[in-house]
Design a protein around this motif. Structure first.
Motif, PDB file in Angstrom:
ATOM      1  N   UNK A  55      27.957  36.713  52.042  1.00  0.00           N
ATOM      2  CA  UNK A  55      26.502  36.569  52.132  1.00  0.00           C
ATOM      3  C   UNK A  55      25.814  37.807  52.686  1.00  0.00           C
ATOM      4  N   UNK A  56      24.734  38.216  51.991  1.00  0.00           N
ATOM      5  CA  UNK A  56      23.870  39.322  52.399  1.00  0.00           C
ATOM      6  C   UNK A  56      24.559  40.690  52.370  1.00  0.00           C
ATOM      7  N   UNK A  57      25.827  40.729  51.924  1.00  0.00           N
ATOM      8  CA  UNK A  57      26.573  41.991  51.988  1.00  0.00           C
ATOM      9  C   UNK A  57      27.121  42.457  50.655  1.00  0.00           C
ATOM     10  N   UNK A  58      27.718  41.572  49.874  1.00  0.00           N
ATOM     11  CA  UNK A  58      28.303  42.036  48.626  1.00  0.00           C
ATOM     12  C   UNK A  58      29.030  40.934  47.878  1.00  0.00           C
ATOM     13  N   UNK A  59      29.689  41.310  46.793  1.00  0.00           N
ATOM     14  CA  UNK A  59      30.341  40.333  45.929  1.00  0.00           C
ATOM     15  C   UNK A  59      31.412  41.003  45.090  1.00  0.00           C
ATOM     16  N   UNK A  60      32.351  40.180  44.602  1.00  0.00           N
ATOM     17  CA  UNK A  60      33.431  40.643  43.732  1.00  0.00           C
ATOM     18  C   UNK A  60      33.625  39.620  42.617  1.00  0.00           C
ATOM     19  N   UNK A  61      33.686  40.083  41.381  1.00  0.00           N
ATOM     20  CA  UNK A  61      34.127  39.258  40.256  1.00  0.00           C
ATOM     21  C   UNK A  61      35.431  39.841  39.735  1.00  0.00           C
ATOM     22  N   UNK A  62      36.474  39.036  39.685  1.00  0.00           N
ATOM     23  CA  UNK A  62      37.771  39.476  39.195  1.00  0.00           C
ATOM     24  C   UNK A  62      38.125  38.672  37.954  1.00  0.00           C
ATOM     25  N   UNK A  63      38.402  39.364  36.824  1.00  0.00           N
ATOM     26  CA  UNK A  63      38.579  38.677  35.556  1.00  0.00           C
ATOM     27  C   UNK A  63      39.564  39.440  34.657  1.00  0.00           C
ATOM     28  N   UNK A  64      39.587  39.094  33.373  1.00  0.00           N
ATOM     29  CA  UNK A  64      40.610  39.530  32.417  1.00  0.00           C
ATOM     30  C   UNK A  64      41.946  38.933  32.869  1.00  0.00           C
ATOM     31  N   UNK A  65      43.014  39.697  32.987  1.00  0.00           N
ATOM     32  CA  UNK A  65      44.258  39.164  33.558  1.00  0.00           C
ATOM     33  C   UNK A  65      44.033  39.089  35.061  1.00  0.00           C
ATOM     34  N   UNK A  66      43.344  38.033  35.464  1.00  0.00           N
ATOM     35  CA  UNK A  66      42.764  37.960  36.801  1.00  0.00           C
ATOM     36  C   UNK A  66      43.791  38.166  37.903  1.00  0.00           C
ATOM     37  N   UNK A  67      43.444  39.025  38.840  1.00  0.00           N
ATOM     38  CA  UNK A  67      44.208  39.164  40.079  1.00  0.00           C
ATOM     39  C   UNK A  67      43.422  38.445  41.154  1.00  0.00           C
ATOM     40  N   UNK A  68      43.823  37.221  41.532  1.00  0.00           N
ATOM     41  CA  UNK A  68      43.037  36.452  42.498  1.00  0.00           C
ATOM     42  C   UNK A  68      43.017  37.071  43.883  1.00  0.00           C
ATOM     43  N   UNK A  69      43.906  38.024  44.153  1.00  0.00           N
ATOM     44  CA  UNK A  69      43.904  38.703  45.446  1.00  0.00           C
ATOM     45  C   UNK A  69      42.707  39.637  45.592  1.00  0.00           C
ATOM     46  N   UNK A  70      42.139  40.074  44.475  1.00  0.00           N
ATOM     47  CA  UNK A  70      40.985  40.973  44.543  1.00  0.00           C
ATOM     48  C   UNK A  70      39.812  40.335  45.291  1.00  0.00           C
ATOM     49  N   UNK A  71      39.655  39.020  45.134  1.00  0.00           N
ATOM     50  CA  UNK A  71      38.517  38.347  45.763  1.00  0.00           C
ATOM     51  C   UNK A  71      38.540  38.449  47.281  1.00  0.00           C
ATOM     52  N   UNK A  72      39.520  37.832  47.956  1.00  0.00           N
ATOM     53  CA  UNK A  72      39.546  37.898  49.419  1.00  0.00           C
ATOM     54  C   UNK A  72      39.719  39.312  49.958  1.00  0.00           C
ATOM     55  N   UNK A  73      40.521  40.139  49.273  1.00  0.00           N
ATOM     56  CA  UNK A  73      40.681  41.523  49.740  1.00  0.00           C
ATOM     57  C   UNK A  73      39.376  42.304  49.603  1.00  0.00           C
ATOM     58  N   UNK A  74      38.685  42.104  48.485  1.00  0.00           N
ATOM     59  CA  UNK A  74      37.422  42.794  48.276  1.00  0.00           C
ATOM     60  C   UNK A  74      36.370  42.389  49.292  1.00  0.00           C
ATOM     61  N   UNK A  75      36.288  41.092  49.597  1.00  0.00           N
ATOM     62  CA  UNK A  75      35.303  40.643  50.587  1.00  0.00           C
ATOM     63  C   UNK A  75      35.628  41.192  51.980  1.00  0.00           C
TER      64      UNK A  75
END
Length: 237
Positions: free
Chosen positions: A35-55
């Motif tokens: 919230x109020x800081x940023x976001x990540x969309x991870x798709x194609x051959x999705x790497x679900x680790x990108x979400x929590x690591x990116x945040x």
């Protein structure tokens, strides 16, 4: 297999993500918002680790281009991945791997990014961006859905339709709106229906739930009911 939007409403600080695909439960993996800081969309051959690591990187103050670089650098499968990011610097960056299934590509701007793969063609992304820019008359949830429906009309996911999601965060640690259509013959139409249902009561009730500023919220049912009625009446005018 997917196309998605990250949108930053700079006047309010709200961040929204909308996504659709021919795959099950896209809302469970693609959208991630700090919230109020940023976001990540991870798709194609999705790497679900990108979400929590990116945040986590965004919380640490890392800008968009560096978030993308730090996520894909150690990933041997990065050329099969696609992601786009709003970083802590308020900017947008994206990566579309060379092995993503065509049509694939992304677009980044000042307030938004759109990325997709396995699409009918580049018009899916360009039309989505155009409608996002044009439909400033719509409230944010409906603006995002309108843009996704325009992208679908331009061809969308070339395999078909199955799931969609819409997530919006404001200035609290919980979402303002979090809608998922996990398996449906017309997922974006169903998403639009759910958004309309949310305005029957939830969006009006939201003003009374606990917040950072008022941790108890308002729990007097008479005050809540009266407030919701006033809000509904104002909307009908």
């Amino acid at each position: 297999m997917t196309w998605s939007i990250i949108f930053h409403e700079r006047s309010t600080g709200r961040i929204g993500i909308a996504v659709a695909t021919k795959f099950f439960a896209v809302g469970a993996r693609v959208p991630n918002i700090e919230p109020q800081k940023g976001a990540v969309c991870t798709q194609a051959m999705t790497n679900p680790l990108y979400g929590p690591r990116g945040l986590r990187l965004i919380r640490e103050g890392i800008g968009a281009a560096d978030v993308v670089r730090l996520l894909i650098a150690p990933d041997a499968g990065r050329e099969h991945r696609q992601l786009h990011v709003m970083g802590a610097d308020g900017r947008f960056a994206a990566h579309t791997g060379a092995e993503c299934v065509p049509w694939c590509g992304h677009w980044t701007g000042e307030d938004m990014s759109v990325a997709g793969n396995m699409l009918a063609g580049p018009a899916v992304v360009s039309v989505t961006v155009r409608v996002l820019r044009e439909r400033t008359d719509l409230p944010l949830p409906r603006r995002l859905i309108a843009a996704m429906r325009a992208g679908e009309a331009a061809g969308g996911d070339k395999r078909g339709k199955q799931s969609a999601a819409l997530v919006i965060y404001g200035d609290q640690d919980y979402s303002e709106l979090d809608l998922r259509v996990d398996d449906h013959i017309e997922p974006l139409l169903e998403l639009a229906r759910l958004e309309a249902v949310s305005r029957e009561r939830w969006t009006h009730f939201r003003a009374f739930v606990p917040t950072r500023e008022n941790p108890a919220g308002i729990f007097d049912r008479a005050k809540i009911d009266a407030g919701i009625e006033r809000s509904l009446a104002a909307e009908r005018k």
